[in-house]
Motif scaffolding. Structure first.
Motif, PDB file in Angstrom:
ATOM      1  N   LEU A 147       0.829  -1.214   0.000  1.00 18.08           N
ATOM      2  CA  LEU A 147       0.000   0.000   0.000  1.00 18.08           C
ATOM      3  C   LEU A 147       0.858   1.256   0.000  1.00 18.08           C
ATOM      4  CD1 LEU A 147      -2.701  -1.196   2.549  1.00 18.08           C
ATOM      5  CD2 LEU A 147      -3.095  -0.738   0.125  1.00 18.08           C
ATOM      6  N   GLU A 148       1.936   1.237   0.754  1.00 15.94           N
ATOM      7  CA  GLU A 148       2.843   2.387   0.807  1.00 15.94           C
ATOM      8  C   GLU A 148       3.461   2.679  -0.558  1.00 15.94           C
ATOM      9  OE1 GLU A 148       5.612   1.290   3.831  1.00 15.94           O
ATOM     10  OE2 GLU A 148       4.450   2.219   5.446  1.00 15.94           O
ATOM     11  N   LYS A 149       3.609   1.631  -1.371  1.00 17.14           N
ATOM     12  CA  LYS A 149       4.213   1.783  -2.693  1.00 17.14           C
ATOM     13  C   LYS A 149       3.196   2.119  -3.782  1.00 17.14           C
ATOM     14  CE  LYS A 149       8.084  -1.235  -1.524  1.00 17.14           C
ATOM     15  NZ  LYS A 149       8.773  -2.528  -1.738  1.00 17.14           N
ATOM     16  N   GLY A 150       1.969   2.383  -3.375  1.00 18.62           N
ATOM     17  CA  GLY A 150       0.951   2.803  -4.338  1.00 18.62           C
ATOM     18  C   GLY A 150       0.167   1.688  -4.976  1.00 18.62           C
ATOM     19  N   PHE A 151       0.386   0.463  -4.543  1.00 15.63           N
ATOM     20  CA  PHE A 151      -0.375  -0.679  -5.049  1.00 15.63           C
ATOM     21  C   PHE A 151      -1.736  -0.654  -4.370  1.00 15.63           C
ATOM     22  CE2 PHE A 151      -1.354  -5.303  -5.087  1.00 15.63           C
ATOM     23  CZ  PHE A 151      -1.268  -5.515  -6.458  1.00 15.63           C
ATOM     24  N   LYS A 152      -2.808  -0.547  -5.170  1.00  6.77           N
ATOM     25  CA  LYS A 152      -4.130  -0.370  -4.571  1.00  6.77           C
ATOM     26  C   LYS A 152      -5.192  -1.201  -5.286  1.00  6.77           C
ATOM     27  CE  LYS A 152      -7.005   3.075  -2.343  1.00  6.77           C
ATOM     28  NZ  LYS A 152      -7.269   4.505  -2.075  1.00  6.77           N
ATOM     29  N   PRO A 153      -5.305  -2.464  -4.929  1.00  6.12           N
ATOM     30  CA  PRO A 153      -6.356  -3.312  -5.510  1.00  6.12           C
ATOM     31  C   PRO A 153      -7.748  -2.776  -5.178  1.00  6.12           C
ATOM     32  CG  PRO A 153      -4.713  -4.614  -4.333  1.00  6.12           C
ATOM     33  CD  PRO A 153      -4.454  -3.192  -4.000  1.00  6.12           C
ATOM     34  N   LYS A 154      -8.698  -3.049  -6.064  1.00  7.20           N
ATOM     35  CA  LYS A 154     -10.070  -2.622  -5.821  1.00  7.20           C
ATOM     36  C   LYS A 154     -10.703  -3.413  -4.671  1.00  7.20           C
ATOM     37  CE  LYS A 154     -10.616  -1.490 -10.739  1.00  7.20           C
ATOM     38  NZ  LYS A 154      -9.322  -2.072 -11.202  1.00  7.20           N
ATOM     39  N   ILE A 155     -10.377  -4.695  -4.608  1.00  5.84           N
ATOM     40  CA  ILE A 155     -10.821  -5.565  -3.515  1.00  5.84           C
ATOM     41  C   ILE A 155      -9.578  -6.201  -2.904  1.00  5.84           C
ATOM     42  CG2 ILE A 155     -12.222  -7.566  -2.851  1.00  5.84           C
ATOM     43  CD1 ILE A 155     -13.709  -7.150  -5.586  1.00  5.84           C
ATOM     44  N   PHE A 156      -9.478  -6.140  -1.593  1.00  4.15           N
ATOM     45  CA  PHE A 156      -8.309  -6.667  -0.893  1.00  4.15           C
ATOM     46  C   PHE A 156      -8.806  -7.682   0.125  1.00  4.15           C
ATOM     47  CE2 PHE A 156      -3.849  -4.785  -0.333  1.00  4.15           C
ATOM     48  CZ  PHE A 156      -3.323  -5.944   0.226  1.00  4.15           C
ATOM     49  N   ALA A 157      -8.426  -8.953  -0.042  1.00  5.79           N
ATOM     50  CA  ALA A 157      -8.796 -10.014   0.902  1.00  5.79           C
ATOM     51  C   ALA A 157      -7.577 -10.404   1.721  1.00  5.79           C
ATOM     52  CB  ALA A 157      -9.335 -11.230   0.161  1.00  5.79           C
ATOM     53  N   VAL A 158      -7.755 -10.481   3.037  1.00  5.62           N
ATOM     54  CA  VAL A 158      -6.655 -10.825   3.933  1.00  5.62           C
ATOM     55  C   VAL A 158      -7.128 -11.832   4.974  1.00  5.62           C
ATOM     56  CG1 VAL A 158      -5.347  -8.677   3.699  1.00  5.62           C
ATOM     57  CG2 VAL A 158      -7.217  -8.788   5.353  1.00  5.62           C
ATOM     58  N   GLU A 159      -6.210 -12.659   5.421  1.00  5.95           N
ATOM     59  CA  GLU A 159      -6.508 -13.564   6.528  1.00  5.95           C
ATOM     60  C   GLU A 159      -6.271 -12.832   7.838  1.00  5.95           C
ATOM     61  OE1 GLU A 159      -5.704 -18.199   7.148  1.00  5.95           O
ATOM     62  OE2 GLU A 159      -3.897 -16.998   7.473  1.00  5.95           O
ATOM     63  N   TYR A 160      -7.121 -13.086   8.836  1.00  4.10           N
ATOM     64  CA  TYR A 160      -6.892 -12.524  10.166  1.00  4.10           C
ATOM     65  C   TYR A 160      -6.857 -13.657  11.183  1.00  4.10           C
ATOM     66  CZ  TYR A 160     -11.914 -13.029  11.263  1.00  4.10           C
ATOM     67  OH  TYR A 160     -13.182 -13.532  11.496  1.00  4.10           O
ATOM     68  N   ASN A 161      -6.275 -13.374  12.333  1.00  2.96           N
ATOM     69  CA  ASN A 161      -6.169 -14.369  13.400  1.00  2.96           C
ATOM     70  C   ASN A 161      -7.179 -14.032  14.482  1.00  2.96           C
ATOM     71  OD1 ASN A 161      -5.481 -16.143  15.424  1.00  2.96           O
ATOM     72  ND2 ASN A 161      -3.282 -15.746  15.326  1.00  2.96           N
ATOM     73  N   SER A 162      -8.251 -14.804  14.563  1.00  2.00           N
ATOM     74  CA  SER A 162      -9.324 -14.499  15.516  1.00  2.00           C
ATOM     75  C   SER A 162      -8.903 -14.732  16.959  1.00  2.00           C
ATOM     76  CB  SER A 162     -10.576 -15.325  15.197  1.00  2.00           C
ATOM     77  OG  SER A 162     -10.390 -16.691  15.511  1.00  2.00           O
ATOM     78  N   ALA A 163      -7.797 -15.447  17.187  1.00  2.00           N
ATOM     79  CA  ALA A 163      -7.321 -15.665  18.557  1.00  2.00           C
ATOM     80  C   ALA A 163      -6.937 -14.359  19.234  1.00  2.00           C
ATOM     81  CB  ALA A 163      -6.132 -16.627  18.560  1.00  2.00           C
ATOM     82  N   PHE A 164      -6.661 -13.314  18.440  1.00  2.00           N
ATOM     83  CA  PHE A 164      -6.338 -12.000  19.000  1.00  2.00           C
ATOM     84  C   PHE A 164      -7.583 -11.248  19.465  1.00  2.00           C
ATOM     85  CE2 PHE A 164      -2.524 -11.984  15.908  1.00  2.00           C
ATOM     86  CZ  PHE A 164      -1.736 -12.667  16.819  1.00  2.00           C
ATOM     87  N   GLY A 165      -8.763 -11.745  19.119  1.00  2.00           N
ATOM     88  CA  GLY A 165     -10.005 -11.101  19.527  1.00  2.00           C
ATOM     89  C   GLY A 165     -10.464 -10.023  18.565  1.00  2.00           C
ATOM     90  N   PRO A 166     -11.661  -9.468  18.816  1.00  2.00           N
ATOM     91  CA  PRO A 166     -12.239  -8.482  17.894  1.00  2.00           C
ATOM     92  C   PRO A 166     -11.692  -7.070  18.029  1.00  2.00           C
ATOM     93  CG  PRO A 166     -13.749  -8.930  19.693  1.00  2.00           C
ATOM     94  CD  PRO A 166     -12.609  -9.876  19.869  1.00  2.00           C
ATOM     95  N   ASN A 167     -11.111  -6.732  19.179  1.00  2.00           N
ATOM     96  CA  ASN A 167     -10.752  -5.335  19.435  1.00  2.00           C
ATOM     97  C   ASN A 167      -9.270  -5.099  19.679  1.00  2.00           C
ATOM     98  OD1 ASN A 167     -13.533  -4.444  19.343  1.00  2.00           O
ATOM     99  ND2 ASN A 167     -13.781  -5.370  21.368  1.00  2.00           N
TER     100      ASN A 167
END
Length: 269
Positions: A147-167
């Protein structure tokens, strides 16, 4: 070929069972090649792009039989690039999947902060319709660098770790050689980034949070300038969901899972 036929049949069958509400991403879900309902969310969102280029990039594509872009390639005739860090998986991808789809490349890349330029340089577009990042580790740092390099997909899908909780806004410490320890009960949960940290990062770059899928593995963000305003404003996604696989493995919710991370180095975002 049999596995691909099965995946396409599964996609056709499960997509027909949906009762779609355009405001609720949970109703978009179906699975063909994806682990969970990601195929449906990706399929629906890509059809909402105002000026699509029908191009994707996936980092962490595995062997092409269980990922986030094979449905786009087979079912929607998208072109793009699948990057994979595991050599054996890449060999299977090139032998069994890529010969059947035109316009999709497969490249070996164990992505790090030192080689993110390779992703950008190989892409035909700086704003592909869809980008998926799932490397079970340094995901936050790689996404931020792109993102810092200007790469900006229209849709960005990422994995998250739910063990860290919602907040909790957390990620692991950067390690260019990091590899998730699937076989260790205590270490398995030490990977990736929390959903709250993702939301903070993408908001900084003008993205709109869409939803997580209901089994709590992937989260979706969009560049709102690429979609109709009314559609963007009406979205009512799931803010957080427990990772279904971790819930089964540990038999406790994230509050119990995070206990296993007490002696791990986590960074606040």
């Amino acid at each position: 070929m049999q596995k691909i036929t099965l995946a396409l049949s599964r996609a056709a069958a499960t997509s027909q069972l949906r009762q779609i509400d355009e405001t609720k991403p949970i109703t978009w879900e179906f699975s063909g090649f994806s682990q969970n309902g990601e195929d449906g969310i990706i399929d629906f969102l890509t059809q909402k792009i105002i000026n699509p280029n029908y191009y994707f990039i996936e980092v962490g594509a595995s062997d092409g039989m269980e990922n986030n872009t094979s449905w786009l390639a087979f079912g929607r005739k998208y072109e793009g690039i699948m990057f994979e860090g595991n050599v054996d998986s890449l060999i299977r991808l090139k032998q069994n999947v890529l010969p059947l789809i035109l316009g999709v490349e497969g490249h070996h890349l164990f992505v790090s902060l030192e080689n993110t330029d390779e992703i950008i340089s190989k892409s035909l577009y700086s704003s592909p319709d869809f980008f998926s990042l799932d490397i079970d580790g340094n995901d936050y740092y790689i996404a931020k660098a792109l993102l810092e390099k200007g790469f900006k997909p229209k849709i960005f899908a990422v994995e998250y770790n739910s063990a860290f909780g919602p907040n909790n806004s957390l990620t692991i410490k950067y390690d260019e050689n990091f590899s998730i320890d699937f076989g260790n009960y205590e270490n398995y949960l030490y990977y990736g980034v929390s959903i709250a940290a993702w939301k903070k990062l993408f908001e900084l770059y003008g993205y709109k949070f869409v939803s997580v899928e209901r089994r709590g593995v992937n989260a979706f963000f969009i560049d709102p300038s690429c979609f109709e305003g009314q559609f963007v404003e009406s979205l009512d996604g799931i803010q957080f969901a427990e990772n279904f696989y971790q819930l089964i493995k540990y038999k406790v919710s994230w509050e119990g899972q995070i206990f296993h991370l007490n002696n791990k180095e986590l960074l606040k975002i």
